[in-house]
Write a protein that holds these residues in place. Structure first.
Motif, mmCIF file in Angstrom:
data_model
loop_
_atom_site.group_PDB
_atom_site.id
_atom_site.type_symbol
_atom_site.label_atom_id
_atom_site.label_comp_id
_atom_site.label_asym_id
_atom_site.label_seq_id
_atom_site.Cartn_x
_atom_site.Cartn_y
_atom_site.Cartn_z
ATOM 1 N N TYR A 15 -9.113 31.692 -12.747
ATOM 2 C CA TYR A 15 -8.749 33.149 -13.158
ATOM 3 C C TYR A 15 -7.399 33.005 -12.713
ATOM 4 O O TYR A 15 -7.027 33.403 -11.588
ATOM 5 N N LEU A 16 -6.243 32.757 -13.571
ATOM 6 C CA LEU A 16 -5.162 32.501 -13.025
ATOM 7 C C LEU A 16 -4.357 33.943 -12.548
ATOM 8 O O LEU A 16 -3.681 34.154 -11.780
ATOM 9 N N PHE A 17 -5.032 35.017 -13.483
ATOM 10 C CA PHE A 17 -4.393 36.217 -13.153
ATOM 11 C C PHE A 17 -4.834 36.853 -11.623
ATOM 12 O O PHE A 17 -4.271 37.826 -11.215
ATOM 13 N N ALA A 18 -5.760 36.272 -11.195
ATOM 14 C CA ALA A 18 -6.091 36.716 -9.717
ATOM 15 C C ALA A 18 -4.940 36.037 -8.805
ATOM 16 O O ALA A 18 -4.691 36.726 -7.969
ATOM 17 N N GLU A 19 -4.433 35.019 -9.195
ATOM 18 C CA GLU A 19 -3.323 34.418 -8.347
ATOM 19 C C GLU A 19 -2.228 35.246 -8.398
ATOM 20 O O GLU A 19 -1.439 35.637 -7.347
ATOM 21 N N ILE A 20 -1.923 35.742 -9.817
ATOM 22 C CA ILE A 20 -0.832 36.578 -10.037
ATOM 23 C C ILE A 20 -0.992 38.124 -8.896
ATOM 24 O O ILE A 20 0.112 38.586 -8.452
ATOM 25 N N ASP A 21 -2.254 38.395 -8.984
ATOM 26 C CA ASP A 21 -2.521 39.811 -8.475
ATOM 27 C C ASP A 21 -2.230 39.901 -6.961
ATOM 28 O O ASP A 21 -1.649 40.752 -6.175
ATOM 29 N N ALA A 22 -2.847 38.524 -6.359
ATOM 30 C CA ALA A 22 -2.727 38.329 -5.004
ATOM 31 C C ALA A 22 -0.967 38.141 -4.590
ATOM 32 O O ALA A 22 -0.738 38.767 -3.725
ATOM 33 N N LEU A 23 -0.401 37.519 -5.433
ATOM 34 C CA LEU A 23 1.329 37.403 -5.007
ATOM 35 C C LEU A 23 1.748 38.772 -5.350
ATOM 36 O O LEU A 23 2.661 39.163 -4.680
ATOM 37 N N LYS A 24 1.284 39.329 -6.417
ATOM 38 C CA LYS A 24 1.708 40.849 -6.432
ATOM 39 C C LYS A 24 1.618 41.583 -5.299
ATOM 40 O O LYS A 24 2.712 42.424 -4.694
ATOM 41 N N GLU A 25 0.755 41.758 -4.602
ATOM 42 C CA GLU A 25 0.436 42.549 -3.517
ATOM 43 C C GLU A 25 1.205 41.787 -2.135
ATOM 44 O O GLU A 25 1.625 42.678 -1.384
ATOM 45 N N SER A 26 1.375 40.654 -2.187
ATOM 46 C CA SER A 26 2.206 40.113 -1.242
ATOM 47 C C SER A 26 3.567 40.607 -1.437
ATOM 48 O O SER A 26 4.330 40.931 -0.436
ATOM 49 N N THR A 351 3.538 37.126 -17.909
ATOM 50 C CA THR A 351 2.380 36.519 -18.025
ATOM 51 C C THR A 351 2.549 35.061 -18.531
ATOM 52 O O THR A 351 3.110 34.916 -19.735
ATOM 53 N N PRO A 352 2.326 33.986 -17.741
ATOM 54 C CA PRO A 352 2.630 32.721 -18.218
ATOM 55 C C PRO A 352 1.738 32.341 -19.308
ATOM 56 O O PRO A 352 0.308 32.650 -19.492
ATOM 57 N N GLY A 353 2.227 31.449 -20.364
ATOM 58 C CA GLY A 353 1.450 31.339 -21.552
ATOM 59 C C GLY A 353 0.332 30.426 -21.417
ATOM 60 O O GLY A 353 -0.619 30.484 -22.325
ATOM 61 N N ILE A 354 0.116 29.523 -20.402
ATOM 62 C CA ILE A 354 -0.977 28.695 -19.966
ATOM 63 C C ILE A 354 -2.116 29.663 -19.668
ATOM 64 O O ILE A 354 -3.367 29.022 -19.808
ATOM 65 N N VAL A 366 5.631 38.733 -22.469
ATOM 66 C CA VAL A 366 6.233 40.096 -22.070
ATOM 67 C C VAL A 366 5.727 41.331 -22.804
ATOM 68 O O VAL A 366 5.502 41.367 -23.807
ATOM 69 N N ALA A 367 4.995 42.320 -21.990
ATOM 70 C CA ALA A 367 4.347 43.395 -22.379
ATOM 71 C C ALA A 367 5.519 44.694 -22.388
ATOM 72 O O ALA A 367 5.631 45.003 -21.371
ATOM 73 N N LEU A 368 5.615 45.173 -23.463
ATOM 74 C CA LEU A 368 6.459 46.328 -23.568
ATOM 75 C C LEU A 368 5.627 47.613 -23.275
ATOM 76 O O LEU A 368 6.107 48.676 -23.598
ATOM 77 N N THR A 369 5.229 47.696 -22.198
ATOM 78 C CA THR A 369 3.981 48.947 -21.805
ATOM 79 C C THR A 369 4.864 49.681 -20.692
ATOM 80 O O THR A 369 4.005 50.205 -19.948
ATOM 81 N N VAL A 370 6.083 49.472 -20.314
ATOM 82 C CA VAL A 370 6.752 50.646 -19.358
ATOM 83 C C VAL A 370 7.910 51.149 -20.090
ATOM 84 O O VAL A 370 8.492 50.820 -21.281
ATOM 85 N N LYS A 371 8.389 52.043 -19.395
ATOM 86 C CA LYS A 371 9.521 52.799 -19.983
ATOM 87 C C LYS A 371 11.010 51.901 -20.269
ATOM 88 O O LYS A 371 11.135 50.993 -19.524
ATOM 89 N N GLU A 372 11.801 52.524 -21.193
ATOM 90 C CA GLU A 372 12.820 51.867 -21.199
ATOM 91 C C GLU A 372 13.672 51.541 -20.091
ATOM 92 O O GLU A 372 14.323 50.400 -19.911
#
Length: 386
Positions: A15-26, A351-354, A366-372
């Motif tokens: 689960y690649l996204f778990a690694e991303i979440d962990a780094l995000k918290e760091s 999000t990495p394409g892999i 890239v998700a455009l799900t934040v304000k301009e």
């Protein structure tokens, strides 16, 4: 006591996204604020008239009991009316429409209805990971159908070997596409129908992003000639009406396929809360203005971010659908390394394409799900490491 997870779970990719979440918290702990362009969850509120409908419906005692697994008849009729208005497709609410707890649930469960151990499932790559996960959970065999930029991220049907096609039970297609934003036209859908008829393959069309576009409304798979002979289409209110957390969608099309999936659902869930169905009826039958407003929001963001990417020298797949942009990773590094570097150095999540399959390597989403303003800030931060 030693607890061991099943072999099916062991087969799932890391689960690649778990690694991303962990780094995000760091990164957060270091005091850097995060701008997340990684999740396909619209930031806007659900339109007020839908919320009011839910507030009224939730007080109705009739909705406080188990719902039917197939969905309220009035909900299925509302879906049929919406399909007629939007796609000019006639559907039988009794036999050709089934409610879902979000389209993800139906996509994951349809394998149970039709895939036996060893059966092949044709899965696009890059793609929404649930197509593959459902195959793993039913002991099916995945056959990857590459989505390549040179083909505008449409599958090359002629590249699928005959012996593979003959063994295939399901074929997933997804347009407008997550993660690439690619579009499909009726010519492609007609080709898919012919392929399905030639090899007796069930088509599972995921059309969750059909209402997020700039100019020309994308067609439905069910607009193709004889599409209902071979497949079904999954849809969701999540993206269309900013209702991701409400968990309501539907699947429509071939009555026998709908029946098979319905048999699974009657054994594994108890349907969608009826008050949510009431709110969904309001959404489907209401003015187009709220949907137009949501669409215009993403159009502005897409234009802004593309312009920023152009200025930074990034290459991307140019599209006007979905709220994603599929961007080439610069230089010679892999997509995971690039995404981790961007997060660690700038606090921006991409999000990495892999994460969407091996043919997603070399890109990031890239998700455009934040304000301009946040999109502008994200571009400024990325500029520093470009």
């Amino acid at each position: 006591m030693q607890i061991e997870i099943s072999k099916r779970l062991q087969k799932l990719p890391p689960y690649l996204f778990a690694e991303i979440d962990a780094l995000k918290e760091s990164v957060k702990k270091k005091g850097k604020d995060i701008i997340s362009l990684g999740i396909g969850d619209p930031d806007g509120a659900t339109p007020e008239h839908i919320i009011k409908s839910m507030a009224k419906a939730i007080r109705n005692p009739e909705h406080h009991h188990y719902p039917s697994y197939e969905g309220m008849e009035i909900y299925r009729k509302a879906v049929a009316l919406w399909y007629k208005r939007r796609f000019n497709v006639d559907l039988d609410p009794q036999r050709e429409i089934l409610s879902l707890i979000g389209s993800k649930e139906g996509i994951a469960h349809i394998h149970i209805a039709f895939v036996n151990p060893g059966d092949i499932v044709l899965e696009p790559d890059p793609a929404y990971p649930v197509y593959h996960i459902g195959t793993v959970f039913t002991d099916g065999e995945s056959y990857t159908v590459p989505l390549l930029e040179k083909n505008n991220f449409l599958p090359d049907l002629s590249s699928i070997p005959t012996d593979i096609a003959k063994r295939a039970k399901l074929f997933f297609i997804n347009y407008p596409n997550n993660p690439t934003g690619a579009k499909a036209d009726l010519r492609f859908y007609n080709d898919v129908v012919r392929f399905a008829k030639d090899y007796n393959v069930i088509i599972c069309a995921d059309t969750a992003y059909s209402e997020i576009y700039d100019n020309e409304p994308p067609p439905s798979f069910l607009n193709a000639r004889e599409a209902r002979d071979v497949g079904v289409e999954f849809h969701s209110l999540s993206k269309t009406y900013n209702m991701t957390g409400w968990r309501i969608g539907f699947v429509c099309g071939n009555a026998d396929i709908i029946s098979g999936l319905g048999k699974v659902k009657t054994n594994v869930d108890s349907g969608v809360f009826q008050a949510v169905q009431e709110a969904a009826i309001t959404a489907l039958g209401s003015s187009k203005q709220s949907v137009k407003k949501i669409r215009q929001t993403f159009t502005k963001r897409r234009k802004l971010f593309k312009q920023g990417l152009d200025e930074l020298g990034f290459r991307y797949f140019d599209t006007d659908t979905t709220f994603y942009i599929w961007v080439k990773v610069p230089g010679d590094i892999d997509s995971k390394t690039f995404a981790m570097r961007v997060l660690e150095e700038t606090g921006v999540v991409v999000t990495p394409g892999i994460g969407f399959g091996r043919y997603g390597e070399g890109y990031f989403r890239v998700a455009l799900t934040v304000k301009e303003q946040e999109l502008k800030e994200a571009l400024q931060r990325i500029k520093k490491i470009k």
